[in-house]
Design a protein around this motif. Structure first.
Motif, PDB file in Angstrom:
ATOM      1  N   ASN A 143       0.493  11.474 -10.388  1.00 43.43           N
ATOM      2  CA  ASN A 143      -0.128  12.300  -9.849  1.00 43.43           C
ATOM      3  C   ASN A 143       0.137  14.414 -10.598  1.00 43.43           C
ATOM      4  O   ASN A 143       0.418  14.952 -11.128  1.00 43.43           O
ATOM      5  CB  ASN A 143      -0.774  13.514  -8.714  1.00 43.43           C
ATOM      6  CG  ASN A 143      -2.368  12.375  -8.531  1.00 43.43           C
ATOM      7  OD1 ASN A 143      -2.372  12.017  -9.122  1.00 43.43           O
ATOM      8  ND2 ASN A 143      -2.300  11.647  -7.094  1.00 43.43           N
ATOM      9  N   LYS A 144       1.600  13.775  -9.957  1.00 42.67           N
ATOM     10  CA  LYS A 144       3.249  15.178  -9.967  1.00 42.67           C
ATOM     11  C   LYS A 144       2.599  15.188 -12.088  1.00 42.67           C
ATOM     12  O   LYS A 144       2.929  16.220 -12.620  1.00 42.67           O
ATOM     13  CB  LYS A 144       4.158  15.107 -10.122  1.00 42.67           C
ATOM     14  CG  LYS A 144       3.976  15.696  -8.581  1.00 42.67           C
ATOM     15  CD  LYS A 144       5.483  15.168  -7.331  1.00 42.67           C
ATOM     16  CE  LYS A 144       6.342  14.123  -7.379  1.00 42.67           C
ATOM     17  NZ  LYS A 144       7.879  15.005  -7.487  1.00 42.67           N
ATOM     18  N   VAL A 145       2.967  13.736 -12.666  1.00 43.12           N
ATOM     19  CA  VAL A 145       3.242  14.450 -14.322  1.00 43.12           C
ATOM     20  C   VAL A 145       2.080  14.013 -14.642  1.00 43.12           C
ATOM     21  O   VAL A 145       2.114  15.049 -15.808  1.00 43.12           O
ATOM     22  CB  VAL A 145       3.535  12.372 -14.501  1.00 43.12           C
ATOM     23  CG1 VAL A 145       3.741  12.461 -16.043  1.00 43.12           C
ATOM     24  CG2 VAL A 145       5.026  11.844 -13.910  1.00 43.12           C
ATOM     25  N   VAL A 146       1.094  13.871 -14.013  1.00 43.81           N
ATOM     26  CA  VAL A 146       0.194  14.668 -14.851  1.00 43.81           C
ATOM     27  C   VAL A 146      -0.275  15.890 -14.904  1.00 43.81           C
ATOM     28  O   VAL A 146      -1.128  16.759 -15.732  1.00 43.81           O
ATOM     29  CB  VAL A 146      -1.578  13.999 -14.505  1.00 43.81           C
ATOM     30  CG1 VAL A 146      -2.760  14.545 -14.976  1.00 43.81           C
ATOM     31  CG2 VAL A 146      -1.180  12.340 -14.540  1.00 43.81           C
ATOM     32  N   ALA A 147       0.054  16.413 -13.597  1.00 40.67           N
ATOM     33  CA  ALA A 147      -0.367  18.201 -13.049  1.00 40.67           C
ATOM     34  C   ALA A 147       0.643  18.454 -13.899  1.00 40.67           C
ATOM     35  O   ALA A 147       0.321  19.639 -15.330  1.00 40.67           O
ATOM     36  CB  ALA A 147       0.308  18.215 -12.304  1.00 40.67           C
ATOM     37  N   LEU A 171       0.971  -1.205   0.309  1.00 39.51           N
ATOM     38  CA  LEU A 171      -0.009  -0.290   0.369  1.00 39.51           C
ATOM     39  C   LEU A 171       1.061   1.900   0.053  1.00 39.51           C
ATOM     40  O   LEU A 171       0.931   2.453  -1.001  1.00 39.51           O
ATOM     41  CB  LEU A 171      -1.081  -0.164   1.252  1.00 39.51           C
ATOM     42  CG  LEU A 171      -1.929  -0.475   1.531  1.00 39.51           C
ATOM     43  CD1 LEU A 171      -2.758  -0.869   2.774  1.00 39.51           C
ATOM     44  CD2 LEU A 171      -3.173  -0.431   0.443  1.00 39.51           C
ATOM     45  N   GLU A 172       1.560   1.320   0.928  1.00 39.10           N
ATOM     46  CA  GLU A 172       2.707   2.173   0.522  1.00 39.10           C
ATOM     47  C   GLU A 172       3.572   2.931  -0.672  1.00 39.10           C
ATOM     48  O   GLU A 172       3.709   4.177  -0.684  1.00 39.10           O
ATOM     49  CB  GLU A 172       3.443   2.507   1.748  1.00 39.10           C
ATOM     50  CG  GLU A 172       5.075   3.308   1.706  1.00 39.10           C
ATOM     51  CD  GLU A 172       4.056   4.774   2.524  1.00 39.10           C
ATOM     52  OE1 GLU A 172       4.580   5.479   1.795  1.00 39.10           O
ATOM     53  OE2 GLU A 172       2.956   4.556   3.200  1.00 39.10           O
ATOM     54  N   GLU A 173       3.916   1.474  -1.082  1.00 41.71           N
ATOM     55  CA  GLU A 173       3.928   1.993  -2.384  1.00 41.71           C
ATOM     56  C   GLU A 173       3.956   2.458  -3.138  1.00 41.71           C
ATOM     57  O   GLU A 173       3.814   3.055  -4.492  1.00 41.71           O
ATOM     58  CB  GLU A 173       5.090   0.156  -2.669  1.00 41.71           C
ATOM     59  CG  GLU A 173       6.410  -0.253  -2.580  1.00 41.71           C
ATOM     60  CD  GLU A 173       6.858  -1.676  -2.653  1.00 41.71           C
ATOM     61  OE1 GLU A 173       6.136  -2.028  -3.936  1.00 41.71           O
ATOM     62  OE2 GLU A 173       7.129  -2.656  -1.893  1.00 41.71           O
ATOM     63  N   LEU A 174       2.744   1.694  -3.498  1.00 40.61           N
ATOM     64  CA  LEU A 174       0.932   2.160  -4.613  1.00 40.61           C
ATOM     65  C   LEU A 174       0.722   3.288  -3.702  1.00 40.61           C
ATOM     66  O   LEU A 174       0.836   4.739  -5.467  1.00 40.61           O
ATOM     67  CB  LEU A 174      -0.750   1.353  -4.331  1.00 40.61           C
ATOM     68  CG  LEU A 174      -0.001  -0.127  -4.490  1.00 40.61           C
ATOM     69  CD1 LEU A 174      -1.174  -1.293  -4.604  1.00 40.61           C
ATOM     70  CD2 LEU A 174       0.107  -0.122  -5.939  1.00 40.61           C
ATOM     71  N   SER A 175       0.581   4.058  -2.682  1.00 39.22           N
ATOM     72  CA  SER A 175       0.924   5.506  -2.631  1.00 39.22           C
ATOM     73  C   SER A 175       1.797   6.039  -3.093  1.00 39.22           C
ATOM     74  O   SER A 175       1.747   7.293  -4.072  1.00 39.22           O
ATOM     75  CB  SER A 175       0.447   5.270  -1.027  1.00 39.22           C
ATOM     76  OG  SER A 175       0.310   6.861  -0.587  1.00 39.22           O
ATOM     77  N   GLN A 176       2.895   5.412  -2.882  1.00 38.79           N
ATOM     78  CA  GLN A 176       4.615   6.707  -3.555  1.00 38.79           C
ATOM     79  C   GLN A 176       3.607   6.937  -5.437  1.00 38.79           C
ATOM     80  O   GLN A 176       3.619   8.183  -5.658  1.00 38.79           O
ATOM     81  CB  GLN A 176       4.792   6.712  -3.439  1.00 38.79           C
ATOM     82  CG  GLN A 176       6.653   7.157  -4.156  1.00 38.79           C
ATOM     83  CD  GLN A 176       6.204   8.503  -2.589  1.00 38.79           C
ATOM     84  OE1 GLN A 176       5.710   8.325  -1.719  1.00 38.79           O
ATOM     85  NE2 GLN A 176       6.756   9.318  -3.469  1.00 38.79           N
ATOM     86  N   GLU A 177       3.761   5.773  -6.216  1.00 39.66           N
ATOM     87  CA  GLU A 177       3.600   5.766  -7.293  1.00 39.66           C
ATOM     88  C   GLU A 177       2.236   6.912  -7.483  1.00 39.66           C
ATOM     89  O   GLU A 177       2.635   6.909  -8.691  1.00 39.66           O
ATOM     90  CB  GLU A 177       3.568   4.399  -7.730  1.00 39.66           C
ATOM     91  CG  GLU A 177       3.102   3.637  -9.253  1.00 39.66           C
ATOM     92  CD  GLU A 177       4.631   3.887  -9.731  1.00 39.66           C
ATOM     93  OE1 GLU A 177       4.345   4.551 -11.091  1.00 39.66           O
ATOM     94  OE2 GLU A 177       5.647   4.011  -8.989  1.00 39.66           O
ATOM     95  N   ILE A 178       1.114   5.815  -6.822  1.00 40.71           N
ATOM     96  CA  ILE A 178      -0.272   7.121  -7.253  1.00 40.71           C
ATOM     97  C   ILE A 178       0.315   9.246  -7.283  1.00 40.71           C
ATOM     98  O   ILE A 178       0.111   9.553  -7.970  1.00 40.71           O
ATOM     99  CB  ILE A 178      -1.869   7.683  -6.108  1.00 40.71           C
ATOM    100  CG1 ILE A 178      -1.649   5.865  -6.797  1.00 40.71           C
ATOM    101  CG2 ILE A 178      -2.285   7.944  -6.266  1.00 40.71           C
ATOM    102  CD1 ILE A 178      -2.895   4.834  -5.694  1.00 40.71           C
ATOM    103  N   PHE A 179       1.221   8.862  -6.127  1.00 47.21           N
ATOM    104  CA  PHE A 179       1.400  10.606  -6.021  1.00 47.21           C
ATOM    105  C   PHE A 179       2.775  11.211  -6.923  1.00 47.21           C
ATOM    106  O   PHE A 179       2.334  12.402  -7.769  1.00 47.21           O
ATOM    107  CB  PHE A 179       2.284  10.575  -4.318  1.00 47.21           C
ATOM    108  CG  PHE A 179       2.858  12.593  -3.772  1.00 47.21           C
ATOM    109  CD1 PHE A 179       2.248  12.915  -3.617  1.00 47.21           C
ATOM    110  CD2 PHE A 179       4.185  12.560  -4.262  1.00 47.21           C
ATOM    111  CE1 PHE A 179       2.970  14.468  -3.773  1.00 47.21           C
ATOM    112  CE2 PHE A 179       5.038  13.349  -4.066  1.00 47.21           C
ATOM    113  CZ  PHE A 179       4.307  14.570  -3.371  1.00 47.21           C
ATOM    114  N   GLU A 180       3.523  10.122  -7.391  1.00 56.84           N
ATOM    115  CA  GLU A 180       4.745  10.561  -8.317  1.00 56.84           C
ATOM    116  C   GLU A 180       3.486  10.481  -9.618  1.00 56.84           C
ATOM    117  O   GLU A 180       3.993  11.386 -10.145  1.00 56.84           O
ATOM    118  CB  GLU A 180       5.845   9.366  -8.503  1.00 56.84           C
ATOM    119  CG  GLU A 180       6.426   9.475  -7.755  1.00 56.84           C
ATOM    120  CD  GLU A 180       7.165  10.560  -7.180  1.00 56.84           C
ATOM    121  OE1 GLU A 180       7.879  11.331  -8.426  1.00 56.84           O
ATOM    122  OE2 GLU A 180       7.655  11.179  -6.307  1.00 56.84           O
TER     123      GLU A 180
END
Length: 70
Positions: free
Chosen positions: A33-37, A22-31
């Motif tokens: 989101n930065k790419v999409v922005a 879950l922590e890995e997936l959360s970090q990946e989602i964060f990254e």
């Protein structure tokens, strides 16, 4: 049947792996989101540049000379 302590240890191990996942997936989602922005910013920049470009060199229909067969 497994002993209760063995089952508890197995469950704790599984939970530990799930928490790490879950922590890995959360970090990946964060990254991501930065790419999409950043991509959204770049798209908006391209849109504004395209709007600023002069109209094309193609004459409008009213300015076109009639074809030779007229």
């Amino acid at each position: 049947m497994q002993a209760i302590p063995d089952r508890i240890e197995e469950l704790e191990t599984k939970l530990s792996f799930q928490e790490a996942t879950l922590e890995e997936l959360s970090q990946e989602i964060f990254e991501l989101n930065k790419v999409v922005a950043e991509q959204q910013f770049q798209i908006q920049l391209l849109i504004s540049k395209l709007k600023a470009v002069e109209p094309s060199n193609i004459a409008s229909q009213s300015e076109e000379t009639p074809p030779p067969h007229y």
